[in-house]
Scaffold this motif. Structure first.
Motif, PDB file in Angstrom:
ATOM      1  N   HIS A   1     -11.794  16.278  -2.559  1.00 15.19           N
ATOM      2  CA  HIS A   1     -12.202  17.292  -3.530  1.00 15.19           C
ATOM      3  C   HIS A   1     -11.413  17.119  -4.830  1.00 15.19           C
ATOM      4  CE1 HIS A   1     -13.238  21.133  -5.336  1.00 15.19           C
ATOM      5  NE2 HIS A   1     -11.948  21.391  -5.471  1.00 15.19           N
ATOM      6  N   HIS A   2     -10.126  16.785  -4.695  1.00 14.75           N
ATOM      7  CA  HIS A   2      -9.246  16.671  -5.864  1.00 14.75           C
ATOM      8  C   HIS A   2      -9.187  15.260  -6.444  1.00 14.75           C
ATOM      9  CE1 HIS A   2      -7.734  20.742  -5.479  1.00 14.75           C
ATOM     10  NE2 HIS A   2      -7.476  20.535  -4.197  1.00 14.75           N
ATOM     11  N   PHE A   3      -9.372  14.261  -5.610  1.00 14.71           N
ATOM     12  CA  PHE A   3      -9.200  12.869  -6.048  1.00 14.71           C
ATOM     13  C   PHE A   3     -10.358  12.006  -5.560  1.00 14.71           C
ATOM     14  CE2 PHE A   3      -5.071  14.868  -5.494  1.00 14.71           C
ATOM     15  CZ  PHE A   3      -4.527  14.700  -6.765  1.00 14.71           C
ATOM     16  N   ALA A   4     -10.714  11.011  -6.372  1.00 12.48           N
ATOM     17  CA  ALA A   4     -11.844  10.140  -6.028  1.00 12.48           C
ATOM     18  C   ALA A   4     -11.528   9.250  -4.834  1.00 12.48           C
ATOM     19  CB  ALA A   4     -12.224   9.280  -7.232  1.00 12.48           C
ATOM     20  N   GLY A   5     -10.277   9.021  -4.570  1.00 15.08           N
ATOM     21  CA  GLY A   5      -9.864   8.171  -3.457  1.00 15.08           C
ATOM     22  C   GLY A   5      -8.396   7.838  -3.573  1.00 15.08           C
ATOM     23  N   LYS A   6      -7.938   6.943  -2.724  1.00 12.35           N
ATOM     24  CA  LYS A   6      -6.526   6.563  -2.710  1.00 12.35           C
ATOM     25  C   LYS A   6      -6.046   6.012  -4.056  1.00 12.35           C
ATOM     26  CE  LYS A   6      -3.440   3.227  -0.530  1.00 12.35           C
ATOM     27  NZ  LYS A   6      -3.277   2.252   0.563  1.00 12.35           N
ATOM     28  N   PRO A   7      -6.791   5.118  -4.725  1.00  7.29           N
ATOM     29  CA  PRO A   7      -6.307   4.611  -6.019  1.00  7.29           C
ATOM     30  C   PRO A   7      -6.116   5.723  -7.057  1.00  7.29           C
ATOM     31  CG  PRO A   7      -8.065   3.216  -5.175  1.00  7.29           C
ATOM     32  CD  PRO A   7      -8.020   4.427  -4.296  1.00  7.29           C
ATOM     33  N   ASP A   8      -7.026   6.672  -7.079  1.00  8.46           N
ATOM     34  CA  ASP A   8      -6.936   7.786  -8.018  1.00  8.46           C
ATOM     35  C   ASP A   8      -5.704   8.634  -7.722  1.00  8.46           C
ATOM     36  OD1 ASP A   8      -7.832   9.501 -10.085  1.00  8.46           O
ATOM     37  OD2 ASP A   8      -8.818  10.809  -8.634  1.00  8.46           O
ATOM     38  N   LEU A   9      -5.469   8.891  -6.461  1.00  4.55           N
ATOM     39  CA  LEU A   9      -4.298   9.674  -6.048  1.00  4.55           C
ATOM     40  C   LEU A   9      -3.007   8.899  -6.333  1.00  4.55           C
ATOM     41  CD1 LEU A   9      -3.038  12.122  -4.756  1.00  4.55           C
ATOM     42  CD2 LEU A   9      -3.725  11.250  -2.514  1.00  4.55           C
ATOM     43  N   ALA A  10      -3.017   7.601  -6.098  1.00  8.71           N
ATOM     44  CA  ALA A  10      -1.839   6.778  -6.379  1.00  8.71           C
ATOM     45  C   ALA A  10      -1.523   6.784  -7.868  1.00  8.71           C
ATOM     46  CB  ALA A  10      -2.052   5.352  -5.882  1.00  8.71           C
ATOM     47  N   ARG A  11      -2.547   6.728  -8.711  1.00  6.64           N
ATOM     48  CA  ARG A  11      -2.320   6.787 -10.166  1.00  6.64           C
ATOM     49  C   ARG A  11      -1.649   8.100 -10.553  1.00  6.64           C
ATOM     50  NH1 ARG A  11      -7.141   3.839 -10.348  1.00  6.64           N
ATOM     51  NH2 ARG A  11      -8.449   5.697 -10.337  1.00  6.64           N
ATOM     52  N   ALA A  12      -2.119   9.192  -9.973  1.00  7.33           N
ATOM     53  CA  ALA A  12      -1.522  10.502 -10.264  1.00  7.33           C
ATOM     54  C   ALA A  12      -0.070  10.543  -9.785  1.00  7.33           C
ATOM     55  CB  ALA A  12      -2.332  11.609  -9.601  1.00  7.33           C
ATOM     56  N   ALA A  13       0.186   9.996  -8.608  1.00  4.68           N
ATOM     57  CA  ALA A  13       1.537  10.006  -8.044  1.00  4.68           C
ATOM     58  C   ALA A  13       2.484   9.141  -8.873  1.00  4.68           C
ATOM     59  CB  ALA A  13       1.499   9.511  -6.598  1.00  4.68           C
ATOM     60  N   ILE A  14       2.055   7.951  -9.246  1.00 10.91           N
ATOM     61  CA  ILE A  14       2.896   7.057 -10.050  1.00 10.91           C
ATOM     62  C   ILE A  14       3.146   7.679 -11.420  1.00 10.91           C
ATOM     63  CG2 ILE A  14       2.991   4.797 -11.198  1.00 10.91           C
ATOM     64  CD1 ILE A  14       1.417   3.690  -8.735  1.00 10.91           C
ATOM     65  N   GLY A  15       2.105   8.288 -11.986  1.00  6.92           N
ATOM     66  CA  GLY A  15       2.273   8.954 -13.275  1.00  6.92           C
ATOM     67  C   GLY A  15       3.289  10.075 -13.214  1.00  6.92           C
ATOM     68  N   ARG A  16       3.272  10.850 -12.144  1.00  2.94           N
ATOM     69  CA  ARG A  16       4.225  11.954 -12.009  1.00  2.94           C
ATOM     70  C   ARG A  16       5.646  11.420 -11.813  1.00  2.94           C
ATOM     71  NH1 ARG A  16       2.957  17.128  -8.346  1.00  2.94           N
ATOM     72  NH2 ARG A  16       1.323  17.284  -9.930  1.00  2.94           N
ATOM     73  N   THR A  17       5.784  10.368 -11.031  1.00  2.17           N
ATOM     74  CA  THR A  17       7.102   9.762 -10.833  1.00  2.17           C
ATOM     75  C   THR A  17       7.653   9.250 -12.161  1.00  2.17           C
ATOM     76  OG1 THR A  17       6.622   9.164  -8.541  1.00  2.17           O
ATOM     77  CG2 THR A  17       8.352   7.910  -9.639  1.00  2.17           C
ATOM     78  N   ALA A  18       6.795   8.615 -12.940  1.00  2.76           N
ATOM     79  CA  ALA A  18       7.209   8.093 -14.245  1.00  2.76           C
ATOM     80  C   ALA A  18       7.628   9.229 -15.176  1.00  2.76           C
ATOM     81  CB  ALA A  18       6.081   7.275 -14.863  1.00  2.76           C
ATOM     82  N   GLU A  19       6.864  10.311 -15.188  1.00  4.17           N
ATOM     83  CA  GLU A  19       7.205  11.474 -16.025  1.00  4.17           C
ATOM     84  C   GLU A  19       8.553  12.068 -15.623  1.00  4.17           C
ATOM     85  OE1 GLU A  19       4.050  14.290 -15.691  1.00  4.17           O
ATOM     86  OE2 GLU A  19       2.550  12.916 -16.530  1.00  4.17           O
ATOM     87  N   GLU A  20       8.793  12.143 -14.335  1.00  2.00           N
ATOM     88  CA  GLU A  20      10.051  12.711 -13.842  1.00  2.00           C
ATOM     89  C   GLU A  20      11.227  11.838 -14.253  1.00  2.00           C
ATOM     90  OE1 GLU A  20      11.516  12.840  -9.484  1.00  2.00           O
ATOM     91  OE2 GLU A  20      10.346  14.675  -9.794  1.00  2.00           O
TER      92      GLU A  20
END
Length: 197
Positions: free
Chosen positions: A41-60
């Motif tokens: 519902h929130h993400f198109a799939g694993k790659p989309d979720l991984a992009r969000a996760a990597i982006g958040r790690t980078a921001e932190e």
């Protein structure tokens, strides 16, 4: 924390622990306590979720670095504060470890936040060193960009050495070594790198 946030946080942890291939959608869902329907519902799939996760790690990482590098005080003290900040050394850098993941590096959209983060960090450290040089704290012939690249490379190499040895001591030595080298640029020491060579 929303279900989307739980999914992102779980993916961040799993990428750090297992890498991209080892981070399965099922493992993400189990750790997040979320069902498959919620994930898709929130993400198109694993790659989309991984992009969000990597982006958040980078921001932190950027926010943590900026809090120290952007603080008041002499340039070398600010760089030292960043290098000495508390880290889980033996787990490695959560962004740096992604460079060792061939699946992340092969995907331009996953690789880009990693590249941007290291580019930003080197640029930010160079900016701090340039400020110090311009204020007369550091010698006039300091090359901020090359010096910042050395600092970032030493930091990442310190993680690798520590993980290989199973001891944070090697990371601490690398940090101490690069800070010792940086003192040669400090005008208060009245020494310049290479003067006696």
């Amino acid at each position: 924390m929303t279900s989307a946030d739980r999914l992102i946080e779980s993916t961040r942890e799993l990428l750090w622990e297992r890498g991209y291939v080892g981070t399965s959608p099922r493992a993400i869902q189990q750790r997040a306590g979320a069902g498959q329907g919620s994930m898709y519902h929130h993400f198109a799939g694993k790659p989309d979720l991984a992009r969000a996760a990597i982006g958040r790690t980078a921001e932190e990482l950027r926010a943590t670095a900026e809090a120290l590098l952007g603080a008041p005080g002499p340039a070398l003290e600010r760089v030292a504060a960043y290098l000495h900040r508390e880290r889980d050394v033996l787990r490695g850098c959560p962004v740096g470890r992604l460079t060792q993941d061939p699946d992340v590096m092969a995907d331009a959209t996953l690789r880009e936040p990693v590249r941007e983060t290291f580019s930003w960090l080197a640029g930010r450290i160079a900016g701090v060193l340039r400020e110090g040089r311009d204020r007369g704290e550091l010698v006039p012939d300091l090359d901020p960009e090359s010096t910042a690249a050395t600092v970032v490379a030493t930091l990442q190499g310190g993680y690798v050495l520590a993980r290989a040895a199973g001891s944070a001591e090697l990371f601490d030595r690398a940090v101490a070594g690069v800070l010792h080298l940086l003192t040669a640029y400090d005008t208060s020491t009245r020494r310049e790198v290479g003067r006696d060579s």
